[in-house]
Design a protein around this motif. Sequence first.
Motif, PDB file in Angstrom:
ATOM      1  N   UNK A 184     -14.962  13.033  -7.031  1.00  0.00           N
ATOM      2  CA  UNK A 184     -14.213  12.568  -8.196  1.00  0.00           C
ATOM      3  C   UNK A 184     -13.026  11.707  -7.767  1.00  0.00           C
ATOM      4  N   UNK A 185     -12.315  12.150  -6.707  1.00  0.00           N
ATOM      5  CA  UNK A 185     -11.050  11.528  -6.306  1.00  0.00           C
ATOM      6  C   UNK A 185     -11.230  10.365  -5.332  1.00  0.00           C
ATOM      7  N   UNK A 186     -12.455  10.059  -4.966  1.00  0.00           N
ATOM      8  CA  UNK A 186     -12.703   8.954  -4.038  1.00  0.00           C
ATOM      9  C   UNK A 186     -13.775   8.015  -4.606  1.00  0.00           C
ATOM     10  N   UNK A 187     -15.030   8.405  -4.507  1.00  0.00           N
ATOM     11  CA  UNK A 187     -16.143   7.536  -4.900  1.00  0.00           C
ATOM     12  C   UNK A 187     -16.069   7.158  -6.380  1.00  0.00           C
ATOM     13  N   UNK A 188     -15.949   8.157  -7.240  1.00  0.00           N
ATOM     14  CA  UNK A 188     -15.901   7.872  -8.679  1.00  0.00           C
ATOM     15  C   UNK A 188     -14.658   7.068  -9.044  1.00  0.00           C
ATOM     16  N   UNK A 234     -11.615   9.627   3.053  1.00  0.00           N
ATOM     17  CA  UNK A 234     -11.174   8.382   2.413  1.00  0.00           C
ATOM     18  C   UNK A 234      -9.840   8.611   1.705  1.00  0.00           C
ATOM     19  N   UNK A 235      -9.063   7.542   1.586  1.00  0.00           N
ATOM     20  CA  UNK A 235      -7.820   7.660   0.824  1.00  0.00           C
ATOM     21  C   UNK A 235      -8.093   8.130  -0.595  1.00  0.00           C
ATOM     22  N   UNK A 236      -7.191   8.951  -1.133  1.00  0.00           N
ATOM     23  CA  UNK A 236      -7.353   9.478  -2.481  1.00  0.00           C
ATOM     24  C   UNK A 236      -6.879   8.452  -3.516  1.00  0.00           C
ATOM     25  N   UNK A 237      -7.511   8.474  -4.676  1.00  0.00           N
ATOM     26  CA  UNK A 237      -7.159   7.566  -5.765  1.00  0.00           C
ATOM     27  C   UNK A 237      -6.732   8.371  -6.983  1.00  0.00           C
ATOM     28  N   UNK A 238      -5.678   7.924  -7.633  1.00  0.00           N
ATOM     29  CA  UNK A 238      -5.201   8.492  -8.900  1.00  0.00           C
ATOM     30  C   UNK A 238      -5.503   7.460  -9.976  1.00  0.00           C
ATOM     31  N   UNK A 239      -6.364   7.806 -10.930  1.00  0.00           N
ATOM     32  CA  UNK A 239      -6.804   6.827 -11.927  1.00  0.00           C
ATOM     33  C   UNK A 239      -6.069   6.922 -13.265  1.00  0.00           C
ATOM     34  N   UNK A 240      -5.021   7.756 -13.320  1.00  0.00           N
ATOM     35  CA  UNK A 240      -4.197   7.767 -14.535  1.00  0.00           C
ATOM     36  C   UNK A 240      -2.813   8.295 -14.196  1.00  0.00           C
ATOM     37  N   UNK A 241      -1.889   7.348 -13.989  1.00  0.00           N
ATOM     38  CA  UNK A 241      -0.522   7.701 -13.612  1.00  0.00           C
ATOM     39  C   UNK A 241       0.455   6.790 -14.339  1.00  0.00           C
ATOM     40  N   UNK A 278     -24.085  27.192  -9.947  1.00  0.00           N
ATOM     41  CA  UNK A 278     -22.943  26.485 -10.530  1.00  0.00           C
ATOM     42  C   UNK A 278     -23.164  24.982 -10.596  1.00  0.00           C
ATOM     43  N   UNK A 279     -22.425  24.372 -11.490  1.00  0.00           N
ATOM     44  CA  UNK A 279     -22.560  22.928 -11.694  1.00  0.00           C
ATOM     45  C   UNK A 279     -21.940  22.134 -10.554  1.00  0.00           C
ATOM     46  N   UNK A 280     -20.850  22.653  -9.982  1.00  0.00           N
ATOM     47  CA  UNK A 280     -20.139  21.894  -8.944  1.00  0.00           C
ATOM     48  C   UNK A 280     -19.754  22.784  -7.773  1.00  0.00           C
ATOM     49  N   UNK A 281     -19.649  22.140  -6.620  1.00  0.00           N
ATOM     50  CA  UNK A 281     -19.057  22.725  -5.430  1.00  0.00           C
ATOM     51  C   UNK A 281     -17.762  21.963  -5.146  1.00  0.00           C
ATOM     52  N   UNK A 282     -16.900  22.486  -4.277  1.00  0.00           N
ATOM     53  CA  UNK A 282     -15.636  21.785  -4.016  1.00  0.00           C
ATOM     54  C   UNK A 282     -15.820  20.326  -3.601  1.00  0.00           C
ATOM     55  N   UNK A 283     -16.845  20.028  -2.824  1.00  0.00           N
ATOM     56  CA  UNK A 283     -17.057  18.643  -2.373  1.00  0.00           C
ATOM     57  C   UNK A 283     -17.180  17.675  -3.548  1.00  0.00           C
ATOM     58  N   UNK A 284     -17.688  18.153  -4.664  1.00  0.00           N
ATOM     59  CA  UNK A 284     -17.818  17.290  -5.831  1.00  0.00           C
ATOM     60  C   UNK A 284     -16.455  16.801  -6.303  1.00  0.00           C
ATOM     61  N   UNK A 285     -15.431  17.637  -6.147  1.00  0.00           N
ATOM     62  CA  UNK A 285     -14.087  17.230  -6.546  1.00  0.00           C
ATOM     63  C   UNK A 285     -13.593  16.075  -5.687  1.00  0.00           C
ATOM     64  N   UNK A 286     -13.927  16.115  -4.397  1.00  0.00           N
ATOM     65  CA  UNK A 286     -13.552  15.018  -3.512  1.00  0.00           C
ATOM     66  C   UNK A 286     -14.259  13.734  -3.927  1.00  0.00           C
ATOM     67  N   UNK A 344     -16.652  11.352 -13.760  1.00  0.00           N
ATOM     68  CA  UNK A 344     -15.247  11.715 -13.893  1.00  0.00           C
ATOM     69  C   UNK A 344     -14.439  11.290 -12.662  1.00  0.00           C
ATOM     70  N   UNK A 345     -13.197  10.909 -12.893  1.00  0.00           N
ATOM     71  CA  UNK A 345     -12.214  10.766 -11.834  1.00  0.00           C
ATOM     72  C   UNK A 345     -10.964  11.530 -12.268  1.00  0.00           C
ATOM     73  N   UNK A 346      -9.953  11.561 -11.405  1.00  0.00           N
ATOM     74  CA  UNK A 346      -8.802  12.443 -11.643  1.00  0.00           C
ATOM     75  C   UNK A 346      -7.489  11.676 -11.597  1.00  0.00           C
TER      76      UNK A 346
END
Length: 454
Positions: A347-351, A57-64, A337-345, A289-291
């Motif tokens: 953050x940047x899409x679904x969340x 999915x396209x990436x989203x920036x939620x604070x720019x 661990x609390x997160x795997x790399x997929x969790x970051x994706x 969280x989002x990024x």
Amino acid sequence: MPERLLIKNGFVITMDPLLGDVLGDVLIEGDRVAAVGANLTAEGATEIDARGKIVIPGLLDTHMHSWQAPLRGAYAHGWGNADYYENVFNLRESFTAKDMYDATFAAGVEMIDAGVTTVLNFCHNTMSPEHADESIRAHRDNGQRALFAMGMLGSFDELSVDHQWRLDKVRSLHAELGGDPSSLLRLGMAVSSMEFRPIEQVEAEVALARELGLRMTFHQNTGGQIRELHRLGLLGGDLLPAHANVAADDELELLADCGGGISFTPEGEFVGGRSMTVIGRALKAGATPSLGVDTAARTKVDIFGQMRITFTIMRYLQAQEEREADRWPLVRRPGAPQVEPRKMLEFATVNAAQHVGLGDQLGRLAPGYLADLVIVDPGPYGMALGDPANHVVLRTAPADVDTVVIGGVVRKQDGRLTDLDAGDAGAAIQRVRTRVLGEEHPAMPPHLRKVPAA
């Protein structure tokens, strides 16, 4: 106009729990995803071969802060907030409406080139109605999906005079832009920082935004603000705190209770000396969280980089907790661990889609969702072993973005922008620097540098 488009033979990370990952195709009709699956056919559709590539999915920036694009590097050496206010924020009153157009246009071009299909533009440089108008015109012209968050923080020496016209401007912009969630350009509100404005002004802003159905965001830099918003009945899932490094655990729980989250801008916050624990604590509390990149004055416009550093920070902090609890060497156990790399994706899409008010329409590649996607080219060395999401998060840079589609329109293909020119964006940046800084050289003028002598 959007065309009928068929993405073929890619490894599709849909981010949809029902579809999962698909080795196959994505069919786009108009501005929506029509189907995801293997061996899809569509007569008359334009085909893009994604064989050996990853479709996300396209990436989203939620604070720019898009207006700060021409100031890239001005805060690279920054040490605390004082450097930011002296070298970056204090320049805002030197920006004309024309500068706002050029800066916002250039920021959008760079983000599209880097796979960021949607931005929440926290525009805290609306020094006149024309500043807002020209920023909006730039968003229209670059065609990025944008939530333009009209900044309510005006001049520090005019607390009330400039507040009413801002409220009036929000009303007029809402009438102009409408409320269609599928529109590429939507209106939001960047609520005044509570440490700089009377709470009565903040209350008036939130009331207006909710009357009009606008998403809101604010800088959360001082302790106790989330708790205070809750006490006043202002906290809600439509109000997104940015940074929130100082938020206490009970405040994060309050956010979670109302379906809210935080926008975390890891690279800028990390090198700026802020506490990094909030991202893990927010996730544990259930506050999504989002990024965001925050500002080009500090950081490269690169959400892949933000995902990577967030993963590193979260893993480091949790490993430190394990060591301090005498659980060493590290072993996997529930919650660790609390997160795997997929969790970051995620953050940047679904969340992130949820945070801009499009959680049911964006952030996934699934039938009925808006057709925003990115194709990542792993290059001559191929995709990394294991979960392809690991490759996206840990091994991908903007230069690896092969194709970008926004609302069913191909904006980048085969590594080249299709209807925009990076050179035009660079020229726009230089025009702002020349007008604002009086300097034609592409580097920041010496009088703005605070780098200590060797």
